[in-house]
Design an enzyme around this catalytic site. Sequence first.
Site, PDB file in Angstrom:
ATOM      1  N   ASP A 156       0.611  -1.105   0.060  1.00  0.00           N
ATOM      2  CA  ASP A 156       0.005  -0.054  -0.007  1.00  0.00           C
ATOM      3  C   ASP A 156       0.818   1.380  -0.038  1.00  0.00           C
ATOM      4  O   ASP A 156       2.105   1.253   0.152  1.00  0.00           O
ATOM      5  CB  ASP A 156      -0.875   0.088   1.314  1.00  0.00           C
ATOM      6  CG  ASP A 156      -1.826   1.142   1.419  1.00  0.00           C
ATOM      7  OD1 ASP A 156      -2.410   1.728   0.243  1.00  0.00           O
ATOM      8  OD2 ASP A 156      -1.631   1.717   2.403  1.00  0.00           O
TER       9      ASP A 156
ATOM     10  N   ALA B  84      -0.180   5.287   1.240  1.00  0.00           N
ATOM     11  CA  ALA B  84      -0.148   6.181   2.542  1.00  0.00           C
ATOM     12  C   ALA B  84      -0.540   5.278   3.604  1.00  0.00           C
ATOM     13  O   ALA B  84      -1.390   4.348   3.797  1.00  0.00           O
ATOM     14  CB  ALA B  84      -1.512   7.239   2.228  1.00  0.00           C
TER      15      ALA B  84
ATOM     16  N   LYS C  39     -11.598   6.913  -2.712  1.00  0.00           N
ATOM     17  CA  LYS C  39     -12.081   7.784  -2.040  1.00  0.00           C
ATOM     18  C   LYS C  39     -13.477   8.243  -2.222  1.00  0.00           C
ATOM     19  O   LYS C  39     -14.155   8.456  -0.859  1.00  0.00           O
ATOM     20  CB  LYS C  39     -10.880   8.929  -2.073  1.00  0.00           C
ATOM     21  CG  LYS C  39      -9.714   8.679  -1.696  1.00  0.00           C
ATOM     22  CD  LYS C  39      -9.500   8.049  -0.535  1.00  0.00           C
ATOM     23  CE  LYS C  39      -8.080   7.601  -0.120  1.00  0.00           C
ATOM     24  NZ  LYS C  39      -8.011   6.374   0.641  1.00  0.00           N
TER      25      LYS C  39
END
Length: 256
Positions: free
Chosen positions: A9, A11, A50
């Site tokens: 991944d 962040a 998101k």
Amino acid sequence: MKINAIILDWAGTTVDYGCFAPVNAFIKAFEAHGIFPTMYETRAPMGMEKRAHAAKMLEGERLAKMWLEVHGAPPTDNDINSIYGKFEPNLFATLNDYTDPLPGVLDAVAEIRKMGIKIGSTTGYTAKMMDVVVPAAKAKGYSPDCLICPEDVGSGRPNPYMIWHNLQKLGVGDIRKVVKIGDTIADMDEGVNAGCICVGVLKGSSLLGLSEDEVNSTSASEMTDLLAIATRAYKQAGADHVISDMSELPALLKSL
């Protein structure tokens, strides 16, 4: 069993200690609509694409009730689009500031490359967001072999398609010899659904939700308790292994 590839991944795992860039942007986006989410409510869907993340937040009982009280009707798709429309500029305003590699990442990646293991990556960010993150992280020494974003495969986590597309790009055929590493429950869901080995990272993670300064200033006993809570959450989500930080990853890979 020799591991052929890892899927990292971004962040909270390899850059952006504590995964604060999207957290801050989501809180501001919701506050612009008169809604005030807690840190837990904001972080719970972390790792998802998101817009889906914003929608998931609004499925929570408290935020759904708050939206109804403030706006007089349940949230609609247009409302989710409006929140996301605030989120994007909030994120882009600071995204470049959250691209420092986490402690241990550069050394771990260098050692893993020496082991002949390919390094892929997935994210909840869009390709335009990663157009900011990737060059900034590369300038600071971190650059995986492959990156797949949600729109590259039509949907993001918890679906496994980003992992599988990484394997296509990397030329890796055996999912059982692939390790997914991440800092959220969504990362574990993605890895479980893909059929690979799953590893959760504690320090620097969104799941732990602490800045580096907070980690360093927290007492040893309190930190032990917080790490135990996060470890249990990873395990309940299907993690096969949990590591304290990325410096422990090469030894874990050698042991598999």
